[in-house]
Design a protein around this motif. Structure first.
Motif, PDB file in Angstrom:
ATOM      1  N   VAL A 251       0.831  -1.203   0.000  1.00  0.00           N
ATOM      2  CA  VAL A 251       0.000   0.000   0.000  1.00  0.00           C
ATOM      3  C   VAL A 251       0.868   1.256   0.000  1.00  0.00           C
ATOM      4  O   VAL A 251       0.580   2.226  -0.711  1.00  0.00           O
ATOM      5  CB  VAL A 251      -1.039  -0.032   1.151  1.00  0.00           C
ATOM      6  CG1 VAL A 251      -0.386   0.111   2.512  1.00  0.00           C
ATOM      7  CG2 VAL A 251      -2.096   1.035   0.952  1.00  0.00           C
ATOM      8  N   ARG A 252       1.963   1.210   0.762  1.00  0.00           N
ATOM      9  CA  ARG A 252       2.852   2.396   0.798  1.00  0.00           C
ATOM     10  C   ARG A 252       3.418   2.674  -0.596  1.00  0.00           C
ATOM     11  O   ARG A 252       3.385   3.799  -1.086  1.00  0.00           O
ATOM     12  CB  ARG A 252       4.003   2.158   1.784  1.00  0.00           C
ATOM     13  CG  ARG A 252       3.697   2.626   3.207  1.00  0.00           C
ATOM     14  CD  ARG A 252       4.960   2.776   4.021  1.00  0.00           C
ATOM     15  NE  ARG A 252       5.695   1.534   4.117  1.00  0.00           N
ATOM     16  CZ  ARG A 252       5.726   0.757   5.203  1.00  0.00           C
ATOM     17  NH1 ARG A 252       5.082   1.123   6.288  1.00  0.00           N
ATOM     18  NH2 ARG A 252       6.402  -0.366   5.218  1.00  0.00           N
TER      19      ARG A 252
ATOM     20  N   MET B 107      -8.236   1.085   1.236  1.00  0.00           N
ATOM     21  CA  MET B 107      -6.857   1.494   0.932  1.00  0.00           C
ATOM     22  C   MET B 107      -6.363   2.508   1.972  1.00  0.00           C
ATOM     23  O   MET B 107      -5.234   2.403   2.461  1.00  0.00           O
ATOM     24  CB  MET B 107      -6.806   2.119  -0.467  1.00  0.00           C
ATOM     25  CG  MET B 107      -5.442   2.639  -0.856  1.00  0.00           C
ATOM     26  SD  MET B 107      -5.494   3.479  -2.432  1.00  0.00           S
ATOM     27  CE  MET B 107      -6.357   4.975  -2.001  1.00  0.00           C
ATOM     28  N   ASN B 108      -7.214   3.455   2.321  1.00  0.00           N
ATOM     29  CA  ASN B 108      -6.821   4.459   3.326  1.00  0.00           C
ATOM     30  C   ASN B 108      -6.562   3.807   4.680  1.00  0.00           C
ATOM     31  O   ASN B 108      -5.619   4.173   5.374  1.00  0.00           O
ATOM     32  CB  ASN B 108      -7.896   5.547   3.443  1.00  0.00           C
ATOM     33  CG  ASN B 108      -7.885   6.474   2.232  1.00  0.00           C
ATOM     34  OD1 ASN B 108      -6.859   6.618   1.563  1.00  0.00           O
ATOM     35  ND2 ASN B 108      -9.015   7.082   1.931  1.00  0.00           N
ATOM     36  N   ARG B 109      -7.401   2.825   5.036  1.00  0.00           N
ATOM     37  CA  ARG B 109      -7.188   2.117   6.319  1.00  0.00           C
ATOM     38  C   ARG B 109      -5.881   1.335   6.284  1.00  0.00           C
ATOM     39  O   ARG B 109      -5.107   1.330   7.236  1.00  0.00           O
ATOM     40  CB  ARG B 109      -8.365   1.164   6.605  1.00  0.00           C
ATOM     41  CG  ARG B 109      -9.633   1.848   7.087  1.00  0.00           C
ATOM     42  CD  ARG B 109     -10.564   0.851   7.795  1.00  0.00           C
ATOM     43  NE  ARG B 109     -10.959  -0.264   6.946  1.00  0.00           N
ATOM     44  CZ  ARG B 109     -11.972  -0.233   6.069  1.00  0.00           C
ATOM     45  NH1 ARG B 109     -12.685   0.853   5.921  1.00  0.00           N
ATOM     46  NH2 ARG B 109     -12.274  -1.303   5.352  1.00  0.00           N
ATOM     47  N   GLU B 110      -5.636   0.668   5.151  1.00  0.00           N
ATOM     48  CA  GLU B 110      -4.392  -0.113   5.006  1.00  0.00           C
ATOM     49  C   GLU B 110      -3.171   0.811   5.095  1.00  0.00           C
ATOM     50  O   GLU B 110      -2.163   0.463   5.699  1.00  0.00           O
ATOM     51  CB  GLU B 110      -4.384  -0.850   3.652  1.00  0.00           C
ATOM     52  CG  GLU B 110      -5.357  -1.994   3.547  1.00  0.00           C
ATOM     53  CD  GLU B 110      -4.974  -3.179   4.438  1.00  0.00           C
ATOM     54  OE1 GLU B 110      -3.806  -3.579   4.445  1.00  0.00           O
ATOM     55  OE2 GLU B 110      -5.877  -3.694   5.140  1.00  0.00           O
ATOM     56  N   LEU B 111      -3.290   1.997   4.497  1.00  0.00           N
ATOM     57  CA  LEU B 111      -2.166   2.946   4.518  1.00  0.00           C
ATOM     58  C   LEU B 111      -1.924   3.444   5.944  1.00  0.00           C
ATOM     59  O   LEU B 111      -0.782   3.545   6.390  1.00  0.00           O
ATOM     60  CB  LEU B 111      -2.448   4.117   3.578  1.00  0.00           C
ATOM     61  CG  LEU B 111      -1.305   5.103   3.387  1.00  0.00           C
ATOM     62  CD1 LEU B 111      -0.087   4.435   2.752  1.00  0.00           C
ATOM     63  CD2 LEU B 111      -1.748   6.276   2.490  1.00  0.00           C
ATOM     64  N   MET B 112      -3.017   3.693   6.647  1.00  0.00           N
ATOM     65  CA  MET B 112      -2.921   4.136   8.043  1.00  0.00           C
ATOM     66  C   MET B 112      -2.237   3.057   8.878  1.00  0.00           C
ATOM     67  O   MET B 112      -1.318   3.333   9.642  1.00  0.00           O
ATOM     68  CB  MET B 112      -4.351   4.403   8.566  1.00  0.00           C
ATOM     69  CG  MET B 112      -4.429   4.991   9.940  1.00  0.00           C
ATOM     70  SD  MET B 112      -4.117   6.720   9.893  1.00  0.00           S
ATOM     71  CE  MET B 112      -5.696   7.317   9.333  1.00  0.00           C
TER      72      MET B 112
END
Ligand code: SF4
Ligand code: FES
Length: 246
Positions: free
Chosen positions: A200-201, A237-242
């Motif tokens: 994800v990063r 995706m935002n949760r995974e990035l967090m």
């Protein structure tokens, strides 16, 4: 059907480009949109003119190549179909149809209706894969239990064909629906966990590097997506990035 086509013509990436009018006659409602374009190109070739360049490959909604903006909508007026699956019965005799390439800084025009979508490939290369040990001790995929709900949601995300309609439709030229789908397809499966944080990063970093805009929750991408990819994938995706950042 007799139709007037207003088509974007651009010799190459440096050319300014312009709309040009063409007439096509005796178009059947059973033809696909690309078959109608074939009729026009045959006409142009017979007249000694340059045919209109457009991308296509599978012509059955799988490859995502046939990117065209038709009457102000990505892939035209029908829902859940690519341009190659769009039938001419969606139009009527005497119609004027405007045909343009995807408009996004990260998808530069190569010629006429052909754009360079290699930015999507580079995002995929940044993390859209899993590493599998092929030393001979590989666990059979069928032996890994996965809940039906996770399998179904991952499969829904995996139906993204990388057509770019989401980017072309978004007022910010955001690629978040595409990247959200690619991240989601692995995030929900055990096989995707090993590289989850790096994936994800790296994919989000590459997306930003390519010059795609941000998501402002307008939702136009979801409406125009040919495969019905949900905005939920962007949230995931935002949760995974967090998760990957802490
Ligand atoms: S998310 Fe939908 S519109 Fe965007 S590339 Fe994938 S299939 Fe095409
Ligand atoms: S040509 Fe493959 S999806 Fe349209």
């Amino acid at each position: 059907m007799n139709l007037t086509l207003k088509i974007w013509r651009q010799v190459d990436a440096k050319d300014k480009g312009k709309m040009v009018d063409y007439k096509v006659t005796e178009i059947s409602g059973s033809m696909s949109f690309l078959e109608m374009m074939d009729v026009l190109n045959e006409q142009l070739v017979n007249a000694g003119e340059q045919p209109v360049a457009f991308d296509h490959d599978c012509r059955e909604g799988i490859c995502g190549m046939c990117s065209m903006y038709i009457n102000g909508e990505a892939h035209g007026p029908d829902r859940g179909v690519t341009t190659c699956q769009l039938h001419m019965r969606m139009f009527k005799d005497g119609d004027t149809i405007t045909i343009e390439p995807w408009r996004a800084g990260a998808f530069p025009v190569v010629k006429d209706l052909v754009v360079d979508r290699s930015a999507f490939d580079r995002i995929q290369h940044a993390g859209g894969y899993i590493s599998v040990n092929t030393s001979g001790n590989t666990q059979d995929a069928n032996a890994i239990p996965i809940s039906k709900q996770a399998a179904d949601t991952a499969m829904d995300a995996a139906t993204c064909i990388g057509c770019g309609a989401c980017v072309a439709t978004c007022k910010n030229s955001s690629a978040m629906l595409f990247v959200g789908a690619k991240v989601s397809q692995y995030a929900l499966l055990p096989q995707g966990q090993v590289e989850a944080a790096d994936r994800v990063r790296n994919m989000v970093a590459q997306m930003d590097l390519e010059g795609f805009g941000n998501c402002t929750n307008t939702g136009a991408c979801e409406v125009e997506c040919t495969k019905g990819i949900s905005l939920d994938t962007i949230a995931r995706m935002n949760r995974e990035l967090m998760k990957a950042s802490i």
